[in-house]
Design an enzyme around this catalytic site. Sequence first.
Site, short mmCIF file in Angstrom:
data_model
loop_
_atom_site.label_atom_id
_atom_site.label_comp_id
_atom_site.label_asym_id
_atom_site.label_seq_id
_atom_site.Cartn_x
_atom_site.Cartn_y
_atom_site.Cartn_z
N ASP A 172 62.54 26.18 22.12
CA ASP A 172 61.85 26.12 23.41
C ASP A 172 62.83 25.84 24.55
OD1 ASP A 172 59.26 26.44 22.23
OD2 ASP A 172 59.32 24.35 21.63
N CYS B 21 41.43 44.47 46.77
CA CYS B 21 41.57 43.92 45.41
C CYS B 21 40.30 44.05 44.55
CB CYS B 21 42.05 42.48 45.50
SG CYS B 21 43.09 41.99 44.08
N GLY C 43 68.39 21.64 21.21
CA GLY C 43 68.79 22.41 20.04
C GLY C 43 67.64 23.19 19.44
N GLY C 44 66.43 23.01 19.99
CA GLY C 44 65.27 23.76 19.53
C GLY C 44 65.10 25.05 20.34
N ASN D 91 56.96 8.14 20.94
CA ASN D 91 56.75 8.34 22.38
C ASN D 91 57.80 7.60 23.21
OD1 ASN D 91 54.52 9.98 22.08
ND2 ASN D 91 53.05 8.29 22.17
N TYR E 109 36.02 33.72 39.49
CA TYR E 109 36.19 33.44 38.06
C TYR E 109 37.67 33.26 37.79
CZ TYR E 109 37.54 38.33 38.31
OH TYR E 109 38.16 39.49 38.68
N THR F 61 60.00 21.85 28.84
CA THR F 61 60.27 22.93 27.89
C THR F 61 59.15 23.13 26.88
OG1 THR F 61 61.45 21.44 26.41
CG2 THR F 61 62.76 22.52 28.11
N GLU G 82 46.98 41.90 50.27
CA GLU G 82 45.82 41.08 50.62
C GLU G 82 46.24 39.76 51.27
OE1 GLU G 82 43.57 40.12 47.15
OE2 GLU G 82 41.86 39.33 48.27
N LYS H 138 36.22 42.17 52.97
CA LYS H 138 36.12 42.33 51.51
C LYS H 138 34.70 42.09 51.02
CE LYS H 138 38.56 40.61 47.32
NZ LYS H 138 39.62 39.66 46.89
N LYS I 181 48.69 43.72 32.38
CA LYS I 181 47.75 43.82 33.50
C LYS I 181 47.99 45.05 34.35
CE LYS I 181 44.94 41.45 36.60
NZ LYS I 181 45.42 40.21 37.19
#
Lengths: 544, 544
Positions: B292, B149, B289-290, B369, B119, B393, B44, B113, B181
């Site tokens: 994520d 599509c 070290g985490g 912070n 949406y 991360t 497409e 189309k 999907k």
Amino acid sequence: MPLKIALAQLNLMVGDIQANARTIIAAACHSKERLAADLVLCSELSVTGYPAEDLLLRRDFVRQARQAVTEIAKHSPTRLDLVIGFPEMDEMGNLFNSAAVLRNGKVLVCYRKMALPNYGVFDERRYFKAGAQTCIFKLKDTLMGLAICEDVWRPGILANNKKDGAELVLVLNASPFHAAKMQQREDIVVNQARELELSVIYVNQVGGQDELVFDGASFAVDHLGEVVFRAEEFKEQLGLVEYTDKKLQKTNCAPFYNEISSEYQALVLGIRDYVAKNGFQGAILGLSGGVDSALVLALAVDALGEKQVTAVLMPSRHTLEMSMEDAISEADALGVKRHIIPIEPAVAAFTELLEPVFAGTRPDTTEENIQARCRGIILMALSNKLGGLLLTTGNKSEMSVGYATLYGDMAGGFAPIKDVPKLLVYKLARYRNSITRVIPERVLTRPPSAELAPDQRDEDSLPPYKMLDPILEKYVEHDQSVSEIIAAGFEPDDVLQAIRLVDRSEYKRRQSPPGIKITPKAYGRDRRYPITSGYRGDKAEDSL
Amino acid sequence: MPLKIALAQLNLMVGDIQANARTIIAAACHSKERLAADLVLCSELSVTGYPAEDLLLRRDFVRQARQAVTEIAKHSPTRLDLVIGFPEMDEMGNLFNSAAVLRNGKVLVCYRKMALPNYGVFDERRYFKAGAQTCIFKLKDTLMGLAICEDVWRPGILANNKKDGAELVLVLNASPFHAAKMQQREDIVVNQARELELSVIYVNQVGGQDELVFDGASFAVDHLGEVVFRAEEFKEQLGLVEYTDKKLQKTNCAPFYNEISSEYQALVLGIRDYVAKNGFQGAILGLSGGVDSALVLALAVDALGEKQVTAVLMPSRHTLEMSMEDAISEADALGVKRHIIPIEPAVAAFTELLEPVFAGTRPDTTEENIQARCRGIILMALSNKLGGLLLTTGNKSEMSVGYATLYGDMAGGFAPIKDVPKLLVYKLARYRNSITRVIPERVLTRPPSAELAPDQRDEDSLPPYKMLDPILEKYVEHDQSVSEIIAAGFEPDDVLQAIRLVDRSEYKRRQSPPGIKITPKAYGRDRRYPITSGYRGDKAEDSL
């Protein structure tokens, strides 16, 4: 029989259905008791506020809005028609942008908006199905039609109301501000009213909602096309018009603000409502001695009062003495609290930490960004600790070409002048000075500088704003091509540089805080560009 | 007469019309010369890439795309039908999402189309008008239909192709990935193919584009509803199917990846393409070290190669020894360059600078912070100086509840796991370890901590992820109400806390970098909530 119609130009809160219901009921009671009104007209989707965005995809939200309609009907005076806007779901689960006429505790009729805008800042087809028919109802001996916002911009819908018998059409609106928009709105209605010999009453929402400011400026136009009533701009108001002998009677018409004044008012209202509706204790901002922060300071004080605004001066080795003097003089002229926090010790700490990795490299914008980001940390720390909303001070020209530091001067919760081009910043500053002098003349005349390097001037990196701003307007707001802009007489080098910078800065804009739309096309929901993009303008056309 | 049809599953570049044209022409030449194809089907809007967003509002862009169609026709082999997608403007200035069949140097027919999605991540009605009719063309003795599509998701459009004579329908797609999907897509096509006795060839774009990854997984279904060909996922491929005796012949069907593996591949491709298409020299990230940052490091190395990735360890007084050990072990296991830059001197500088203003206040998240933001400055400085893309991360659970520092750990150009909930982060990390062990077991078992205060754990501030993640999925992805989620058996306090945090964190998400969508509803263009919102869920329903 004469009719008295109240125009409820209200400042509603997106999502706070209960608060909006109370506001609407209060307006209805006041209209009936004090104004002896027969009908009260509210704005588009008044029950939910506009735009509620993806809240409209929540079943619980839509259900609550419907319940509120029932509650409003129950708690409103009898013998008064109340016209409100709400998201209406049918049995099939389709959602409509609807207007309900409430009479004697019940929903008399509902009209479903036919023209759903899906351009610019609008995404209505994401949420709504379009209605298919007019809705005419009778009050005393008058046949009334209903329309919602975009309906009056689409040819044929007012005409169909007339054809179906309406002599007076009530229009519910949520039409956001941009410069000169109110005149556009009146023109479109006046022309149709005159042509169709149709009276029209137009009520617009007022107030700030994230990037949008709704300016109110509700009005009524008689069947000859004369504006017989106009509400004040940027204020809540319950207006009243009389319809006697099939004619709307002339009454108060508030004058339009001129363009610069309306832009200023829009910015003030946008700041005030963002702060209030998000529950902040005032605002803070960095004051540099430049014109941008000077203007934002004045706007913030006009929006919130001087007690609610804190200015922070953060000099570095590159800050000129006159910048400090001017910043202090601005803060003192407006009577705000100010802190002076020099950034050198923090900059030095980073320089030292990075030295092992940076050894052998040459200074570049990295070092400039570190300074801006140290200021960002200080301002955010003050905001976190003291609770004020951090306002950024970048203008639209800078946002366009990326002449700003992400997490540095771009750090903050709200960017009031993000949609104000640099030349307009000067105009607005002079306008504000014409009321009371709060910005030193020197700020308005010295060449602009970010003061992140010795003797730095914006014009070292960018075309002069006198060239840059009109190029940006053509490219960003009017989608003109490189060739078209060059053909209009601008230097090809300036045009190509400006446009390359705009295209390359999308990633910065994507992370910038929301700001107030005052032009026909603002950054944000109004202009949706990919970050990853290979488009290089029409100069590339021949290179296949 | 037998037909050979090539499926061109290409990785195109949004906006780079010239490059896309060259890619399409090369695919056509290869298909003709090497595969002896009679027809090549592209995806497409292949000429512009998908989604081109507001570039489609530019006249110069649409004009260039149209010129490219002419050029492609001119430079493609004769006796080969080439089906491409492009934005087609009619004489009235209406834009259509069209497919053109090119034959012997000319446009044979165009299909517009009919079903325009508006949406989720799609805004097609912002740009396009819907087409009104099928388009059947003949190649040798075969009548072919065209669909684009969303057309195959709307009941009736494939049926109309059949009714109008098509025996085989070519579908051009740009269908973005989310978990599972591909199976959904095949099911929707298989069911219609079987019911209508219609052969269908489905070509999907492949590659990353900002928040979206297109997974390819193009396929062909015969008139009995059997999948006779499937291209590989996440890779460019020129597939070939034969249509002989009115039947698509069975050929290679690449197996689907399982869900976890496809999610991993999507993240890898998303990172690779964002880096490459935006011209970055590799990537850098902070390694804590985490789990994520451990996962993002592995993804980045798998996407770019270890030479293109730099890890930065930035310990503070709150960093545990084991965190440093684990981070070093991760960097070394993957063989990436690493820097260790302790942040204490920078934190101390800010503490001292702010002391006069903060005197008498108690430590709170402000101080946390500041630490996160010092790390942000260091990482951005490295990115600015050395040219790598800074990867953040943060995971979807954190992004949902705002458990992240704006301009701190949220600083960066791309957020690979922004749409990956915490529990899935663990699954993906274990999946990656099952290939080669790159993340220490301890990282996967110790309780997660931001290490911004002594003995801090995520669970001090948040419900346990085992509760939090399913609550977030219900609220964010399925728009369920507070009552519904509580009714499903979750602790009311957890539900109310989680949802309050989600609602209050919209301002943070608005300023977060783009990340890769892998769930049915990601933050970003997929979920558009107001920042200023009074909505408090259905618990507030009775309070009018």
